[in-house]
Design a protein around this motif. Structure first.
Motif, short mmCIF file in Angstrom:
data_model
loop_
_atom_site.label_atom_id
_atom_site.label_comp_id
_atom_site.label_asym_id
_atom_site.label_seq_id
_atom_site.Cartn_x
_atom_site.Cartn_y
_atom_site.Cartn_z
N ARG A 22 0.88 -1.17 0.00
CA ARG A 22 0.00 0.00 0.00
C ARG A 22 0.91 1.22 0.00
O ARG A 22 1.78 1.35 0.86
N GLU A 24 1.32 5.49 -0.40
CA GLU A 24 0.78 6.85 -0.39
C GLU A 24 1.99 7.75 -0.65
O GLU A 24 3.04 7.58 -0.03
N GLN A 25 1.87 8.66 -1.61
CA GLN A 25 3.01 9.51 -1.90
C GLN A 25 2.55 10.91 -2.28
O GLN A 25 1.44 11.10 -2.76
N ARG A 37 7.19 9.29 0.43
CA ARG A 37 6.38 8.09 0.22
C ARG A 37 6.25 7.31 1.52
O ARG A 37 7.22 7.14 2.26
N LYS A 71 4.14 15.93 4.48
CA LYS A 71 2.90 15.68 3.75
C LYS A 71 1.99 16.91 3.76
O LYS A 71 1.32 17.20 2.77
N ILE A 78 -2.47 13.88 -3.03
CA ILE A 78 -1.76 12.74 -2.47
C ILE A 78 -2.15 11.54 -3.31
O ILE A 78 -3.33 11.27 -3.52
N VAL A 80 -2.57 7.65 -3.91
CA VAL A 80 -2.74 6.40 -3.16
C VAL A 80 -2.90 5.28 -4.17
O VAL A 80 -3.68 5.39 -5.13
N LYS A 81 -2.14 4.21 -3.97
CA LYS A 81 -2.19 3.09 -4.90
C LYS A 81 -1.76 1.81 -4.19
O LYS A 81 -1.11 1.85 -3.15
N SER A 143 -0.16 13.81 -9.93
CA SER A 143 -0.57 14.41 -8.66
C SER A 143 -1.11 15.83 -8.81
O SER A 143 -1.59 16.40 -7.83
#
Length: 144
Positions: A22, A24-25, A37, A71, A78, A80-81, A143
């Protein structure tokens, strides 16, 4: 040096049984590219140089507090993937399934040790268009 190619896909393979992360960056800056990240419970600060298929890349560890502090300073969305790691002929396909505003985007990335390897790579049948040279598929641009 990071050498990678990116592809859209024709169809999603069966992802059962593959390792995944998972992610998030966020991007702090785009020229040069400065990214933070979170991957599962690990945190990184990354510098990426100019280029599309080949460019400098340096990763530094961050702690959780520094990640969340930076962040808040993100420029843009942001990302998310979920990243699936799929072995393929001695390589690892990193299949990114994006969430939120970027869904249903799915991008496959493959990293190489040399530019010649990248140029000679024959992708699997389920890959579609090679978007390596299209800056719109760079995560820093996604982004925005």
């Amino acid at each position: 040096m990071e050498i990678e190619k990116k592809y859209t896909i024709k169809e999603l393979p069966d992802l059962k049984g593959y390792d995944s992360h998972r992610i998030e960056q966020a991007y702090i800056n785009r020229k040069p590219t400065l990214r933070i990240r979170r991957q599962d419970d690990e945190y990184y600060f990354t510098y990426k140089g100019d280029g599309l298929m080949a460019r400098d890349e340096y990763n530094l560890p961050l702690n959780e507090e520094a990640y969340y502090h930076l962040k808040d300073k993100a420029d843009g969305k942001i990302i998310v993937k979920t990243r699936y790691l799929i072995p393929y002929e001695g390589y690892t396909i990193e299949l990114d399934v994006f969430e939120g505003d970027l869904a249903p985007l799915i991008i496959a990335e493959v990293e190489f040790t040399t530019i010649k390897e990248a140029e000679d790579f024959v992708p699997p049948e389920w890959f579609d268009k090679d978007v390596t040279q299209d800056p719109e598929y760079q995560n820093s641009n996604l982004s925005r």
